[in-house]
Design an enzyme around this catalytic site. Structure first.
Site, PDB file in Angstrom:
ATOM      1  N   HIS A 102      -0.010  24.717  51.632  1.00 55.15           N
ATOM      2  CA  HIS A 102       0.708  23.602  52.342  1.00 55.15           C
ATOM      3  C   HIS A 102       2.313  23.740  52.175  1.00 55.15           C
ATOM      4  CE1 HIS A 102      -3.000  21.399  52.699  1.00 55.15           C
ATOM      5  NE2 HIS A 102      -2.271  20.382  53.396  1.00 55.15           N
ATOM      6  N   GLU A 112      -6.795  20.600  65.864  1.00 54.28           N
ATOM      7  CA  GLU A 112      -5.384  21.098  66.034  1.00 54.28           C
ATOM      8  C   GLU A 112      -5.618  21.920  67.380  1.00 54.28           C
ATOM      9  OE1 GLU A 112      -6.422  20.771  63.219  1.00 54.28           O
ATOM     10  OE2 GLU A 112      -4.923  19.624  62.029  1.00 54.28           O
TER      11      GLU A 112
HETATM   12  C1  LIG Z   1      -6.413  21.571  59.884  1.00 55.23           C
HETATM   13  C2  LIG Z   1      -5.957  20.340  58.969  1.00 55.23           C
HETATM   14  N1  LIG Z   1      -5.553  19.181  59.729  1.00 55.23           N
HETATM   15  C3  LIG Z   1      -5.136  18.215  58.845  1.00 55.23           C
HETATM   16  C4  LIG Z   1      -4.992  18.250  57.461  1.00 55.23           C
HETATM   17  C5  LIG Z   1      -4.621  17.067  56.933  1.00 55.23           C
HETATM   18  N2  LIG Z   1      -5.758  16.342  56.228  1.00 55.23           N
HETATM   19  C6  LIG Z   1      -5.957  16.518  55.006  1.00 55.23           C
HETATM   20  S1  LIG Z   1      -7.375  15.577  54.537  1.00 55.23           S
HETATM   21  C7  LIG Z   1      -7.595  15.218  56.268  1.00 55.23           C
HETATM   22  C8  LIG Z   1      -8.779  14.023  56.638  1.00 55.23           C
HETATM   23  C9  LIG Z   1      -9.910  14.810  56.149  1.00 55.23           C
HETATM   24  O1  LIG Z   1     -11.103  13.710  56.324  1.00 55.23           O
HETATM   25  P1  LIG Z   1     -12.500  14.142  55.930  1.00 55.23           P
HETATM   26  O2  LIG Z   1     -12.877  15.282  56.729  1.00 55.23           O
HETATM   27  O3  LIG Z   1     -13.427  12.786  56.277  1.00 55.23           O
HETATM   28  O4  LIG Z   1     -12.437  14.152  54.349  1.00 55.23           O
HETATM   29  P2  LIG Z   1     -12.098  12.946  53.394  1.00 55.23           P
HETATM   30  O5  LIG Z   1     -10.575  13.342  52.981  1.00 55.23           O
HETATM   31  O6  LIG Z   1     -12.494  11.721  53.776  1.00 55.23           O
HETATM   32  O7  LIG Z   1     -12.793  13.361  52.012  1.00 55.23           O
HETATM   33  C10 LIG Z   1      -6.578  15.172  57.138  1.00 55.23           C
HETATM   34  C11 LIG Z   1      -6.426  14.887  58.164  1.00 55.23           C
HETATM   35  C12 LIG Z   1      -5.495  19.245  56.999  1.00 55.23           C
HETATM   36  N3  LIG Z   1      -5.576  19.552  55.649  1.00 55.23           N
HETATM   37  N4  LIG Z   1      -6.064  20.416  57.589  1.00 55.23           N
END
Ligand SMILES: Cc1ncc(C[n+]2csc(CCOP(=O)(O)OP(=O)(O)O)c2C)c(N)n1
Ligand SMILES: Cc1ncc(C[n+]2csc(CCOP(=O)(O)OP(=O)(O)O)c2C)c(N)n1
Ligand SMILES: [Mg+2]
Ligand SMILES: [Mg+2]
Lengths: 350, 330, 330, 350
Positions: free
Chosen positions: B130, B61
């Site tokens: 959130h 971000e």
């Molecule tokens: C700082 C932030 N940006 C965006 C999000 C929204 N978000 C939640 S999970 C996620 C994807 C995370 O992917 P990964 O780290 O690969 O974990 P996975 O969900 O695949 O286990 C996103 C973009 C968030 N929670 N926090």
């Protein structure tokens, strides 16, 4: 590895799957709210890693952490009660699915802002190193999370001060709908550790025994005071990112390439609207549970009806967890205030 | 010419219109492309405009918002989507220290046609990390503007106006509004971007609200009308600048002011509204201006507690009645 | 028992005392160790306590503040120094989304004995990116406390109280106060950490200020006294919570309220003060409560403009006179 | 390289030194306020890098950017006027030393929050790549700045989308008072680029010709659309971090190891209270100016009184710059409002 450990691990794998599928069901019934990020497909990582840890180690996790919590020893009922938002939940209904905490088991929380687990983990690691204790911190994160600035910031400090932190990447190839080659220039996460001279390796996250062994080696090394270590486990999530995500961005060919029957999942998935199709869910290609039972069978470690027995046990545990959650009272506004004031003590502010 | 559309659709069409009109416009954020946006706001745009103009980003971000700043300096008109305002804390340096300050620090050499869009608010059991609006963090920043559309019609125009403006603008949407419907007339002219709207006329009390609280306020006003109490409902539409004239004119007529806000009240956005109107309309007010806001707690996950933490229609009704009764004999 | 010391020295001794008293306390931040701290606050501590307890960090505000959160969870009492509040935007996720929320989200399992210290404010021509107070960003955060010492005596006690508290606390200092002197009596007992202090008694108007603006307000009060106007000066000492009783009691006597703040006024900390006291003391006030604040501009580098942007002693004097004159005949 | 370029570069080196020393002097006189971060010792980096750039390239810099601005073509008077906070300064007196901007010369600003230059640079790079222009962005940063999360975040995106950005690290071994081995686990900055598969190399930042050549090669490659490149230049600052910093944290042995006479500096430093000692300032060990003139002499590129001539010219330019700054009016509050409203246009807000 002794047979007892093996069976306990199998139990945890099966419980993980059954618990999560039941959670999905309870979500569609409206008993669970919010974002619900499930773990099916990735069980071998949590089970393999956490069985290699000591009770005195700390665990820091993300919003996809129910299974980490249970393998760490939290009773399924306490986890389910938290998903239900009830007073007997591990976070008293204040945290929910994404924020499981258990002080006693050194389960230091599920964090929902991607990238928060690293600083928390190095902070705990700092406390350990400062006191010269033989403990370690296990820090989970996804493949998408490595692009958050805190990843490199924290890795640098961990390396600089030789903090006892095991960084564990659960690489399921997706950041919600964005595949890894579209979010990272370097798609082998463990290679990033070179920027901080942190030893790192990659292992098969669908093979619980390989995960376990890799973790043991890494933790052994960490306990020699050599500083942090990073492990990348390649894995795959069968479901969408969360219950709000149908997972339709994944090309069928890809899902089919991993295809193999996973009957529990199929059965449940079919009852879920707006959810991965039966075909998609059937994509248990290198399913870690099947793989584990195959290995155990081949080694003669699953005599007689052992598997069936554990399955039955797990089914019952999940039933009981749901019953416990249902029976638990709703927290009150006083509980909420007490949660916030936990750190107030007798302090007079004004 | 009027159509009923979802709030997300209005935003979607606004983006589509501006992407089509000006090739300096591009959209970026997590999952805005292939996936179509977490709340569908960018649906279809990736296919239509391609990956350079609808860019999926890594979870970074701070840097992708800063990328927007850099691109704006180079003459582009970036529209950054931050998935939710909760993550915008990671981008605050880019917004507050860069976007809002560079035009000034450069002595006026560089306009900053940057839009940062994001939803905020308490949705459905998303828990403490959130469930924030955090709008006040963007209000005390000279050089920044902050719009808070509450209807599809406003979403449509305010987003387009924001994109066309050369100033950095934060557009604060709301998770629970995306899937609410309302009329959209794309042929209707636009009111000035930051002008407040009187959504309902009334003589007894001025209710000031914005974003999702407008709907609750209108519903409360409906109930109060049944009891003979006529409240005027003002939708601020913007939190920086605030259209004080519209508010003050109303308070001068109603002699009573209640601000409804979704976030906790202490030092929230409502404090500014009450402070300025309290000062400006001091001699017009019959009773102390009040705020109805969320509890001073992080938002609990539990659904009952969550609901109990933020203003409700009946809470508004009750507060208005208390105020009007109490106001008679000071 | 009283000694004249610099504000930085009072902070330095407070840290020394707490480091000596409890080996769970440690200090970290950029250049706090070998270099002795940008404003000398940690001078001598590195030599005395060693690198683990006085830790120099890389420029990674987000993560080293988060490190503080993690260490606090593991039972330590970290004192994070952020070199200036301007950089704290990079650490806001750690402070707002982690430190302030974990105790609550964990259902009360984890206290959070974290202190984040930093200076804010307009100093000497540091320009727009380095001249912010941003205090309001920390006020609308349930679960967080914010103290703003204005004297060496307060710096000494409030820092010690913050370190001993199990709640996350931001201690906001001021660049220009570090090298100002005042009495310190280390044997004197401490007032409650967040209680406001009446720094000067007066019957005509209540001046509410904090941090560096207290000094300006006292000087203005002195000048006004020469003209027969007696203002009461309240030093809030804390911005979350705010000691409303002390303020309200004063306003009930003086019937007039002026808040002086260094940051720009729109949605600043003063808005909350005016809003709450305006509500609480509505019927006591003779005239609209007012705020005297900085211009709605990023702070310019040029020294005259910088000075013209923030409140001055003569500006306060003038505003008070205007208010008292205008207050007579509404 | 032709002789004209060489002489221009020498001119810029000498101007850089003379300008900065004069700025220090004006600071102690009270004509300049705020934080003043000076560049003596590091001249070869700015001069070498920016002489390899095209006018159509963009430059993004930090708070230590006076020299970058001047080498880029900003008249010294306009820079000095900005340091004086005057109306004819490049930022009209609103920005000051840390915030020099020049739209026409594509000097996209000095940023004072460490780590901001990366995202700005990739944003400009994005605009270029999207429009398929043959331009590049040069992004300066220090060794301390690589620990800010934006570094890795931005490098990843630059690599992922092949953005035409040249990342230039001015490694002067210090983050204010913290030496590199105390702030970074990996002290060779260029090695960090491996985490993102970005080509990177290190060169001698005290040798202006080496800097120039390395930059030319990197920019050539970038213009082939191969994506970003990272260059690390090892250099040394002779002065404290800023005029507020005496620089006493640097052990004398270290400073002495770099010792060699730098007469200009010594003369000025002696007039400055609370500033590096004469000995410290004398630490022009591998001084880049001496090194440059030595090389040029050896190659026969400094015939006759060329050096003296340029020195005289530079001295005069600095005098004129100061005179220009002094003569320039103070900006007014209306100027300040106009600066803020530059992007308002005729827009009606309410
Ligand atoms: C700082 C932030 N940006 C965006 C999000 C929204 N978000 C939640 S999970 C996620 C994807 C995370 O992917 P990964 O780290 O690969 O974990 P996975 O969900 O695949 O286990 C996103 C973009 C968030 N929670 N926090
Ligand atoms: C985010 C942030 N943290 C801290 C500072 C204070 N600060 C200014 S310069 C500096 C050191 C930077 O070192 P480096 O990147 O090596 O650049 P150098 O000053 O050596 O050229 C620090 C810590 C800042 N400006 N921004
Ligand atoms: Mg993933
Ligand atoms: Mg440096």
């Amino acid at each position: 590895m002794d047979q007892e450990t093996r069976l306990q691990m199998l139990h945890d794998m099966l419980l993980a799957r059954a618990f999560e599928e039941r959670a999905a069901e309870e979500y569609t019934k409206g008993n669970i709210g919010g974002f619900l990020h499930l773990y099916p497909g990735e069980e071998a990582v949590a089970v393999g890693v956490l069985h290699a840890a000591e009770p005195s180690d700390y665990v820091v996790s993300t919003y996809r952490e129910h299974v980490h919590a249970m393998v760490r020893g939290m009773p399924p009922g306490v986890v389910m009660a938290e998903l239900f938002g009830k007073r007997d939940g591990c976070s008293r209904g204040m945290g929910g699915s994404m924020h499981l905490f258990d002080r006693e088991r050194r389960f230091m929380g599920g964090y929902a802002i991607v990238g928060e687990t690293y600083p928390v983990a190095i902070g705990i690691g700092y406390a350990i190193a400062m006191r010269k204790l033989p403990e370690a911190v296990i820090c989970f994160f996804g493949d998408g999370a490595v692009n958050q600035g805190t990843f490199h910031e924290s890795l640098n400090m961990a390396a600089l001060w030789k903090l006892p932190v095991l960084f564990v990447c659960e690489n399921n190839h997706y950041q919600i709908g964005t595949e890894i080659h579209r979010h990272s220039a370097v798609t082998e996460v463990y290679r990033r550790a070179c920027a901080h001279r942190i030893p790192a390796r990659k292992a098969d996250g669908m093979d619980v025994f390989e995960v376990h062994q890799a973790t043991r080696m890494a933790l052994d090394q960490i306990r020699q005071d050599t500083g942090p270590y990073l492990l990348e486990f390649e894995t795959y999530r069968f479901r969408g990112h969360s219950m709000a995500d149908p997972g339709t961005y994944r090309p069928k060919v890809e899902v089919q390439a991993k295809e193999k029957e996973d009957p529990v999942a199929v059965a449940i998935a079919e009852t879920l609207p707006g959810y991965p199709t039966a075909e998609q869910i059937a994509a248990a290609g290198t399913d870690s549970i099947t793989r584990m039972t195959d290995t155990m069978n081949a080694g003669g470690h699953l005599p007689g009806d052992t598997l069936q027995r554990i399955e039955a046990q797990v089914a019952q545990e999940v039933e009981e967890a749901v019953a416990f959650a249902q029976a638990s009272p709703e927290p009150t506004m006083e509980d909420a205030r007490a949660a916030l004031d936990c750190n107030r003590g007798m302090e007079v502010l004004i | 010419m009027t159509e009923e559309v979802f709030y997300w659709q209005a935003l979607n069409r606004a983006l589509d219109a501006e992407l089509a009109a000006d090739d300096a416009v591009f959209v970026l954020g997590e999952d805005v492309g292939l996936y179509g946006g977490s709340y569908r706001v960018t649906e279809g745009l990736y296919a239509k405009y391609g990956e350079w103009r609808v860019r999926d980003t890594p979870i970074s971000e701070g840097s992708f918002t800063g990328l927007g700043v850099g691109a704006a300096l180079a003459g582009m008109r970036p529209v950054v989507e931050i998935m939710t305002i909760n993550f915008s804390l990671l981008a605050l340096d880019a917004i507050v220290n860069m976007a809002a300050k560079v035009p000034f620090m450069s002595g006026g050499q560089f306009p900053m046609p940057l839009v940062v869009r994001m939803p905020g608010g308490v949705a459905k059991q998303l828990a403490a990390q959130h469930s924030q609006r955090l709008e006040q963090m963007y209000m005390n920043v000279p050089g920044l503007r902050l719009a808070v559309p509450s209807t599809p019609q406003d979403a449509w125009w305010q987003l387009r106006q924001a994109i066309r403006s050369d100033e950095p603008i934060v557009l604060l949407e709301h998770e629970l509004l995306y899937f609410s419907k309302g009329p959209l007339d794309v042929t209707a002219g636009a009111p000035p971007m930051h002008r407040a709207a009187v959504r309902r006329k009334g003589a007894d009390l001025t209710l000031v609200a914005w974003s999702r609280m407008v709907d609750l306020s209108l519903r409360a006003a409906g109930r109060l009308a049944e009891q003979g109490i006529e409240v005027e409902v003002i939708d601020l539409r913007s939190l920086r600048p605030i259209d004080w004239d519209t508010c003050a004119e109303s308070v001068q007529r109603t002699h009573n002011l209640l601000v409804v806000e979704e976030d906790s009240g202490f030092a929230g956005a409502g404090a500014e509204v009450v402070a300025t109107l309290g000062e400006r309309c001091f001699f017009d007010l019959d009773a102390p201006p009040r705020r109805l806001a969320a509890e001073e707690l992080p938002i609990p996950y539990n659904r009952n507690l969550e609901a109990a933490c933020i203003p409700t229609v009946s809470g508004i009704v009750q507060t208005v009645k208390e105020m009007l009764e109490g106001g008679e004999n000071p």
